[in-house]
Design an enzyme around this catalytic site. Structure first.
Site, short mmCIF file in Angstrom:
data_model
loop_
_atom_site.label_atom_id
_atom_site.label_comp_id
_atom_site.label_asym_id
_atom_site.label_seq_id
_atom_site.Cartn_x
_atom_site.Cartn_y
_atom_site.Cartn_z
N SER A 314 4.02 3.47 2.74
CA SER A 314 4.95 3.35 1.32
C SER A 314 6.36 3.73 1.52
O SER A 314 7.11 3.49 2.20
CB SER A 314 4.26 3.53 0.36
OG SER A 314 4.55 3.19 -0.84
N ASP A 366 0.03 -7.38 -0.25
CA ASP A 366 0.60 -6.01 -0.99
C ASP A 366 1.93 -6.33 -1.52
O ASP A 366 2.56 -6.98 -1.14
CB ASP A 366 0.71 -5.29 0.23
CG ASP A 366 1.17 -3.80 -0.17
OD1 ASP A 366 1.40 -3.54 -1.20
OD2 ASP A 366 1.28 -2.96 0.95
#
Length: 543
Positions: A314, A366
């Site tokens: 991330s 995602d």
């Protein structure tokens, strides 16, 4: 649509948000009315006792009052079902109905008080009737709570509430970051920074399976633009690994939200070197720590033949990618592996440059690898267009969404957008499509052909390096409890992640444990994996 205006104040509740609360109140009121009617019919001959006239009168008036309330609530529910999100014309009588419903509170409260007073006198009547009267008073009192909440909750949240919530979040974050106690002793190693109770280091040892002597430096220092990271020796892969933590604190969120673009000063000949400002600042911080503090020099003095590898998830993935670009001149063999990186990270030239030594991994739907300022603007434009042209009431959309979330099915079977031939039937919605698009974003025009690549004050940014996409094969069950999901890996084009996808797994697919599970599944099922030898032959065009 905006909230209703009642008593001269704008509420946060729209006129089509009363369907489900209305159905719930109808269920309670009808059940109450039926029980009261049954009580009266079965015991009306036993009300010839002292005070029985009062009880009989109470039940009769109660039945009439409940019938009136049921009628008003039924009207509110039916009116709330009419129209569409942006066409509240059929619901214009809603405010008058709500005024009537509020006015009925007064006789309801008075009659409940009288019933309680009469029962308190100790009327000598049939015990079943008295218990029934007490029950109706209690039920009436309990029904005030959900109705009051239904009517009071629409008010806008005050600044005091927001401040209290923020303070609670800060206290929770502080507790999670440092107020836990794992081992009541101080750390014995100077290479560990900011881990007072040795909690985090113990977790890292258990997760990685490494020994404490394999770690060169660990930093848990966490501020805006300053992320925790570690440097360790992976003897099995013969690599010096720099791992950067992803978003886990409010400070990290502020780093994520610094989405302006910033120029990078790199010793490479590229047309434009632009990157996400917050991530670039965090990468510079770790770069200074690694080079100026001699952390990398110490690592290579221990294992000079090892290669340098950077990893992160991330936010940490974006920092690792930028850090690899900064370190490549000094360490030409550097490689970075970015798990679920943010899309809005690198300019076009840096993106092409990073393909030689950075690999990104994206799982399923995602949202983070598809998230950028321009993509958010595009998503906003698409949502506003759907809302402006929606041909179904809100409650039907919510019911279909709940059905899809619980039992699956095809979302395409419930179209919510008007066909091109039927868009003229939208009769002057409260918020027309053009006003929605032009008022909310100066970056987009009313033209349906406007592209997300249109020039804005934010340049178009890209994810780092080549991209491996993990895709789920088949279904793992609606709640993931029926069977283990199977995944396959393939090289993907950057353009496949140029639009935010809405789905039930858009957030779940970003969780690091889910990514790890999917990656392990893809590695174990090698027969289903697409060969990674040549990118061109394995790319499937899904744009």
């Amino acid at each position: 649509m905006p909230g209703m205006v009642l008593f001269g104040r704008r509420w946060s509740l729209a006129s089509d948000d009363l369907v489900f609360p209305g159905v719930f109140e109808l269920f309670l009121r009808v059940a109450w009315w039926g029980g009261s009617l049954t009580l009266y019919l079965m015991h009306r001959k036993k009300l010839d006792c002292p005070g029985g006239v009062l009880l009989s009168t109470y039940l009769i008036v109660l039945l009439i009052l409940l019938a009136v309330i049921i009628g008003v609530v039924l009207a509110i529910t039916c009116i709330s079902m009419k129209g569409t999100i942006c066409n509240p014309g059929p619901r214009k009588s809603m405010s008058q109905l709500l005024y009537v419903r509020l006015a009925l509170f007064l006789p309801e409260m008075i009659w409940a008080s009288l019933g309680a007073a009469w029962v308190a006198r100790g009327i000598q009547c049939d015990r079943t009737v008295v218990i029934g009267i007490i029950t109706t008073v209690i039920v009436r009192t309990q029904t005030w709570c959900p109705v009051t909440l239904q009517l009071a909750s629409p008010f806008s949240i005050s600044n005091r509430t927001v401040s209290a919530t923020s303070r609670s979040l800060r206290r929770l974050s502080s507790t999670l970051q440092g107020n836990l106690s794992c081992r009541n002793r101080t750390t014995d190693y100077d290479s560990i920074e900011g881990d007072q109770h040795n909690c985090h280091f113990a977790s890292i040892l258990k997760t990685t399976g490494l020994q404490y002597r394999d770690f060169i430096h660990i930093s848990f220092h966490d501020k805006v633009y300053e992320l925790p990271f570690l440097v360790a020796l992976d003897h099995r892969k013969e690599a010096i690994v720099v791992a950067v933590r992803g978003t886990m604190s409010l400070q990290d969120v502020l780093t994520d939200l610094s989405a302006e673009s910033e120029s990078l000063e790199l010793d490479i000949e590229l047309q434009d070197c632009v990157a996400h400002k917050g991530i670039a600042q965090a990468a510079r911080y770790i770069y200074r720590r690694l080079t100026n503090d001699g952390i990398l020099s110490q690592a290579f003095s221990v294992a000079p033949e090892y290669r340098l590898v950077l990893v992160g998830h991330s936010l940490g993935a974006g920092v690792s990618a930028l850090l690899a670009i900064m370190l490549r001149r000094a360490y030409p063999q550097v490689h970075a592996y970015a798990f679920s990186p943010p899309r809005g990270l690198l300019s076009k030239s840096l993106y092409e440059y990073s393909k030689d030594f950075i690999v990104s991994l994206v799982l399923g739907m995602d949202v983070i690898p598809r998230l950028s300022v321009t993509n958010m603007e595009d998503l906003k434009r698409r949502i506003l267009r759907v809302i402006a042209n929606c041909n179904k009431p809100k409650y039907k959309i919510l019911l279909h969404g709940c059905w899809y979330g619980l039992f699956g099915g095809s979302p395409d079977k419930c179209s919510t957008e008007l066909d091109e031939s039927n868009q003229v039937t939208l009769s002057q919605p409260l918020l027309g499509e053009q006003s929605l698009l032009t008022r909310c974003s100066p970056c987009y025009s009313f033209s349906s052909n406007s592209s997300p690549d249109s020039p804005t004050k934010y340049p178009h940014l890209y994810p780092p390096g080549r991209i491996i996409h993990l895709e789920e094969e088949g279904s793992s069950g609606r709640f993931g409890c029926c069977s283990a999901a199977q995944y396959r890996a393939r090289w993907a084009k950057e353009a496949e992640f140029g639009k935010i996808l809405i789905g039930p797994k858009m957030l779940i697919d970003h969780m690091p444990d889910i990514v790890t599970r999917a990656l392990n599944s893809a590695v174990a099922n090698r027969a289903a994996c697409v060969s990674c030898q040549g990118q061109g032959s394995s790319v499937r065009d899904v744009a």
